[in-house]
Motif scaffolding. Sequence first.
Motif, mmCIF file in Angstrom:
data_model
loop_
_atom_site.group_PDB
_atom_site.id
_atom_site.type_symbol
_atom_site.label_atom_id
_atom_site.label_comp_id
_atom_site.label_asym_id
_atom_site.label_seq_id
_atom_site.Cartn_x
_atom_site.Cartn_y
_atom_site.Cartn_z
ATOM 1 N N THR A 670 0.732 -1.475 -0.313
ATOM 2 C CA THR A 670 0.211 0.001 0.029
ATOM 3 C C THR A 670 0.579 0.941 0.160
ATOM 4 O O THR A 670 0.778 2.166 -0.512
ATOM 5 C CB THR A 670 -0.432 0.010 0.875
ATOM 6 N N ARG A 671 1.997 1.358 0.964
ATOM 7 C CA ARG A 671 2.671 2.472 1.021
ATOM 8 C C ARG A 671 3.013 2.997 -0.323
ATOM 9 O O ARG A 671 3.801 3.809 -0.499
ATOM 10 C CB ARG A 671 3.621 2.872 2.595
ATOM 11 N N GLU A 672 4.115 1.656 -0.600
ATOM 12 C CA GLU A 672 4.686 1.258 -2.019
ATOM 13 C C GLU A 672 4.213 1.961 -3.216
ATOM 14 O O GLU A 672 4.493 3.101 -4.155
ATOM 15 C CB GLU A 672 5.913 0.102 -2.739
ATOM 16 N N LEU A 673 2.537 1.484 -3.558
ATOM 17 C CA LEU A 673 1.598 2.212 -4.441
ATOM 18 C C LEU A 673 1.663 3.623 -4.236
ATOM 19 O O LEU A 673 1.519 4.438 -5.016
ATOM 20 C CB LEU A 673 0.514 1.646 -4.042
ATOM 21 N N LEU A 674 0.738 4.342 -3.131
ATOM 22 C CA LEU A 674 0.973 5.184 -2.792
ATOM 23 C C LEU A 674 2.245 6.845 -2.633
ATOM 24 O O LEU A 674 1.835 7.386 -3.086
ATOM 25 C CB LEU A 674 0.181 5.697 -0.856
ATOM 26 N N GLU A 675 3.240 6.541 -2.462
ATOM 27 C CA GLU A 675 4.209 7.443 -2.298
ATOM 28 C C GLU A 675 4.598 8.363 -4.064
ATOM 29 O O GLU A 675 4.920 9.710 -3.460
ATOM 30 C CB GLU A 675 5.490 6.319 -2.436
ATOM 31 N N GLU A 676 4.029 7.326 -4.817
ATOM 32 C CA GLU A 676 4.470 8.044 -5.887
ATOM 33 C C GLU A 676 3.936 9.369 -6.216
ATOM 34 O O GLU A 676 3.660 9.489 -7.017
ATOM 35 C CB GLU A 676 4.400 7.143 -7.368
ATOM 36 N N GLN A 677 2.215 9.228 -5.527
ATOM 37 C CA GLN A 677 1.069 9.334 -5.321
ATOM 38 C C GLN A 677 1.035 11.079 -4.714
ATOM 39 O O GLN A 677 -0.148 11.990 -4.875
ATOM 40 C CB GLN A 677 -0.667 8.732 -5.352
ATOM 41 N N LEU A 678 1.522 10.477 -3.902
ATOM 42 C CA LEU A 678 1.258 11.918 -2.279
ATOM 43 C C LEU A 678 2.186 13.298 -3.158
ATOM 44 O O LEU A 678 0.718 13.870 -1.956
ATOM 45 C CB LEU A 678 2.091 11.158 -1.097
ATOM 46 N N GLY A 679 2.523 12.969 -3.834
ATOM 47 C CA GLY A 679 2.837 15.150 -4.521
ATOM 48 C C GLY A 679 1.455 15.040 -5.240
ATOM 49 O O GLY A 679 1.646 16.366 -5.390
ATOM 50 N N SER A 680 0.227 13.936 -5.606
ATOM 51 C CA SER A 680 -0.052 15.490 -6.959
ATOM 52 C C SER A 680 -1.189 15.864 -5.644
ATOM 53 O O SER A 680 -1.650 16.470 -6.498
ATOM 54 C CB SER A 680 -1.004 14.010 -7.154
ATOM 55 N N ILE A 682 -4.168 15.457 -4.451
ATOM 56 C CA ILE A 682 -5.523 15.312 -4.492
ATOM 57 C C ILE A 682 -6.232 14.576 -3.529
ATOM 58 O O ILE A 682 -5.354 14.159 -2.549
ATOM 59 C CB ILE A 682 -5.641 14.152 -5.607
ATOM 60 N N GLY A 683 -7.331 14.589 -2.989
ATOM 61 C CA GLY A 683 -7.870 13.342 -1.969
ATOM 62 C C GLY A 683 -8.297 13.702 -1.102
ATOM 63 O O GLY A 683 -8.642 13.508 -0.313
ATOM 64 N N HIS A 684 -8.170 15.180 -0.971
ATOM 65 C CA HIS A 684 -8.083 16.173 0.967
ATOM 66 C C HIS A 684 -8.070 14.833 1.973
ATOM 67 O O HIS A 684 -8.893 15.129 2.591
ATOM 68 C CB HIS A 684 -9.878 16.334 0.570
ATOM 69 N N GLY A 685 -6.463 14.519 1.797
ATOM 70 C CA GLY A 685 -6.252 13.579 2.537
ATOM 71 C C GLY A 685 -6.324 11.830 2.954
ATOM 72 O O GLY A 685 -6.371 10.934 3.522
ATOM 73 N N LEU A 686 -7.977 11.694 1.592
ATOM 74 C CA LEU A 686 -7.773 10.397 1.549
ATOM 75 C C LEU A 686 -6.274 9.332 1.567
ATOM 76 O O LEU A 686 -6.286 8.710 2.087
ATOM 77 C CB LEU A 686 -8.968 10.678 -0.311
ATOM 78 N N LEU A 687 -5.109 10.071 0.800
ATOM 79 C CA LEU A 687 -4.197 8.717 0.449
ATOM 80 C C LEU A 687 -3.723 9.438 1.322
ATOM 81 O O LEU A 687 -2.901 7.817 1.705
ATOM 82 C CB LEU A 687 -3.375 9.643 -0.365
ATOM 83 N N GLU A 688 -3.142 9.785 2.292
ATOM 84 C CA GLU A 688 -2.784 9.917 3.871
ATOM 85 C C GLU A 688 -3.685 9.242 4.039
ATOM 86 O O GLU A 688 -2.392 8.945 5.342
ATOM 87 C CB GLU A 688 -2.261 11.564 4.134
ATOM 88 N N HIS A 689 -4.562 8.729 4.662
ATOM 89 C CA HIS A 689 -5.004 8.794 5.735
ATOM 90 C C HIS A 689 -5.205 6.645 5.335
ATOM 91 O O HIS A 689 -4.542 5.745 5.921
ATOM 92 C CB HIS A 689 -7.171 8.462 5.235
ATOM 93 N N ASN A 690 -4.895 6.423 4.099
ATOM 94 C CA ASN A 690 -4.457 5.128 3.837
ATOM 95 C C ASN A 690 -3.057 4.463 4.046
ATOM 96 O O ASN A 690 -3.065 3.095 4.229
ATOM 97 C CB ASN A 690 -4.883 4.665 2.311
ATOM 98 N N VAL A 691 -2.258 5.639 3.789
ATOM 99 C CA VAL A 691 -0.740 5.554 4.459
ATOM 100 C C VAL A 691 -0.868 5.282 5.872
ATOM 101 O O VAL A 691 -0.394 4.807 6.711
ATOM 102 C CB VAL A 691 0.005 6.481 4.264
ATOM 103 N N ALA A 692 -1.453 5.743 6.565
ATOM 104 C CA ALA A 692 -2.045 6.021 7.630
ATOM 105 C C ALA A 692 -2.281 4.558 8.256
ATOM 106 O O ALA A 692 -2.066 3.640 9.528
ATOM 107 C CB ALA A 692 -2.765 7.196 8.850
ATOM 108 N N LEU A 693 -3.072 3.801 7.907
ATOM 109 C CA LEU A 693 -3.731 2.609 7.745
ATOM 110 C C LEU A 693 -2.992 1.903 7.507
ATOM 111 O O LEU A 693 -3.023 -0.083 8.462
ATOM 112 C CB LEU A 693 -4.968 2.790 6.839
ATOM 113 N N SER A 694 -1.622 1.932 6.449
ATOM 114 C CA SER A 694 -0.993 0.613 6.752
ATOM 115 C C SER A 694 -0.056 0.201 7.968
ATOM 116 O O SER A 694 0.614 -0.581 7.860
ATOM 117 C CB SER A 694 0.054 0.811 4.966
ATOM 118 N N HIS A 695 -0.018 1.686 8.068
ATOM 119 C CA HIS A 695 1.484 2.084 9.572
ATOM 120 C C HIS A 695 0.529 1.084 10.648
ATOM 121 O O HIS A 695 1.242 0.507 11.354
ATOM 122 C CB HIS A 695 2.442 3.220 9.691
#
Length: 833
Positions: A670-680, A682-695
């Motif tokens: 999950t983190r590997e997939l989202l790392e390249e997208q975090l700089g976009s 988008i999502g108003h916190g959605l991507l960061e939330h899923n990174v938090a869930l992975s941890h």
Amino acid sequence: MTFLFTDVEGSTRLLESAPREFEAALAASRRAIRTACRKGHEVDTQGDSFFFAFERAEEAVTAARDAQERLSELPLRVRMGIHTGSVRLSGEGYVGLEVNRAARIAAAAHGGQVLLSQTTRDLVPAADIVDLGEHRLKDLSLPLRLFQLGRDVFPAPLTLENRPMNLPAQGWPLVGRERELEELRHLLLRNPGAVVTVTGPAGAGKTRLALQLAADLVDRFPGGVWYVALESVRDPDRVPAAVAGTLGVGEAEVARELEAKRPLLILDNLEQLLAAGVVVAALARENGATVLATSRAPLRVAGEHEYPLGPLDVEPAVELFLERARAVRPDFAPGNGTLTELVQRLDGLPLAIELAAARVRLLSPDAILSHLDDRFVLLTGGRRDSPARQRTLIGAIEWSYDLLSEDERLLFARLSCFVGGFDLEAAQQVCDAGLDDLEGLVENSLLRVEQDRFSMLESIHEYASERLEALGRAKETRLRHAEYYADLARQARDEMRNGCWLDRWMAWGGREADNLRTAIDTFRDAGEIEQAARTTLGLVAYLNSRGLLIEACELLDALLPELDSLDEQLRAEVNQARAQVLWARGDAAGCRALCEDLLRRARSLGDAHLEAVAANGLGLASLREGDYDQAEDWFAQYERYARAAEPALVPFAVNNRAVMALVRGCPGVTRELLEEQLGSGIGHGLLEHNVALSHLAEGNRSSALEWFGRSLGNAQAAQHEGILVYGLHGLAAAYVDSNPGLAAMLRGCALALARRLGVEIEEPDATFARSTDRSLDAELGPEYAGLLAQGARLSASEAIRIAFAEAAESPLSNKENQPSANDQRPPLVNVRN
């Protein structure tokens, strides 16, 4: 002058539990405070409170610090507030809004805490003063910055944003209604579950008084204080729907919501809805709400307590005139005795006083008085069926109206088509208004302007609407208004396809939601169903991006009777929006049925975008249904389209894969997939939330909290309440082992917010939530239900603040702590906004 207010926290409870000890401690605290404040003037003391005035701000702050030290050895907890401002001296002592503001600042402090205003802070040395950020005081003013003397850690200030309420900010504090506030306060608190109706003529200040009373009582109603504006409602049967919309529940759920929370409802402007009196009484008598209504006439229902609101007394009326006059002309000086006569001739009506005060730009008080002589005589024979005071108010409005040119009068009437305010571009496009034209209406106090946005006082708006009807220009003006907002709604949807909302359009939707609703009604009245549908889609896109699903669902349901009359493309777009809302509300079957139909239509239309959207919806439905293989197949189809045709959708498509990795038990992927997208961004916190869930899935609580902080900070900034629901559930899971009581309160807040919005969380969040529930139930036993209820009374911002109390010194609002777009380090959540 600099004013220092003090009072004892919890004095009533202490007096009742240990009266002898309390009296001894109070006497000691009085000696300590008087000794510390010896360089100031003791203006007043009542009970356990003091009011001191100092000529220098630094002396007041030094006195407060000295008092803090002396009081630290005593059992009583004394709070203090300090504010600097200009006031008048009268026979009653210091008079002015700045005195009231100092008292409000003190009331926002906790026992042992000293709060300072910005004006005081600017006049004292920088040492040992902490910036607490912006807060709304209970005078309902716009947010102002508060500072704390000393670095002790206290809970968030007792200000409005930390309470469940929706009271709108006001341009200036209430003047001169202390007696009325006290009488109404006793009336409401002595009669819980009653209807108290404040009656009086237009312009008497009924709404402003009700709002201030509600702000003062916000601590006495844990279930919330909710303002329901009814000026645009004409059908008495729609009152429950208006209440439901304010509470964020379906109309069928209003009774249960009121019974569970027993809030204070402010029903404003009921005079055109007197037939709804029985419904209003039922809200209180049968469902447990306390109702504070404003109306020009009583509702005349059993159990109603009517409170007629008279004019302002002379002294506060003069004070109001001075405050408003100095707002337009800071060097204004009153004439000898003229103001007393002037406010008396204006019948002490606040709106009339404000209109007259605006004239000091051009006229002296004597000249204003002479104009009133002519105007009031002329209008005495006006509306014979109106009360005398109402005729006086109309005289004040028509006096300003008559001073306009013919072109200005027409513009004034046409501007009444806007609801909830408008900006310069809207006025230009809809009403052919120029900046100079608008400035003239502002100077005549017929328009208000704040932060580049124009609005009318309610009574003036009503008068302008009547003028528009009389001129025969209502239909064409309102249709032009509707077409303007329909075009903007369409542009918003084109630029933000599939929920990729841009911040500027999110802000626009928040400002213009009322105008969009009005445009939809206009199109419906005109029989233009396609335009109504297109405008509805624009408003629904905004609501959905905020997580406000109940209203979005109601708006889409209203289109169902005419759905077959729409062309195939528009019908597909409506069903696409319906599918998205149904999925977010947890209706996987309904979402699937619509998306299957969309898929067939998309293929028949040759619409690749719609086909991809339908595939994504089917993937989301499959995810909710637990068919992970099928979900991955649909998500793959969506991602192939995004990468080939719409790169803006790629982050969302990758996020789908990241979620599936979490569901499959691969949080590292999950983190590997989202790392390249975090700089976009988008999502108003959605991507960061899923990174938090992975941890969190890996048991790394510290990293999870950091990423939850970043996610929630982004969601707060975007006002995306739906993501706040997910984040609060995540925080509850993060605290379940270390602080079960806090976890239970966070879950209670999350559940309450989800009910209010209509949000139903999906996997993998739902799995974490179920696990949290089982753990807390086993750990807390019978206490769990009480903690859930306690959390349900918290606002989302307050719950987040509590969860991140240790991050208070590094708020997200501090730009030095914010990462760049390419920085993957999560900042701490904004614990103050």
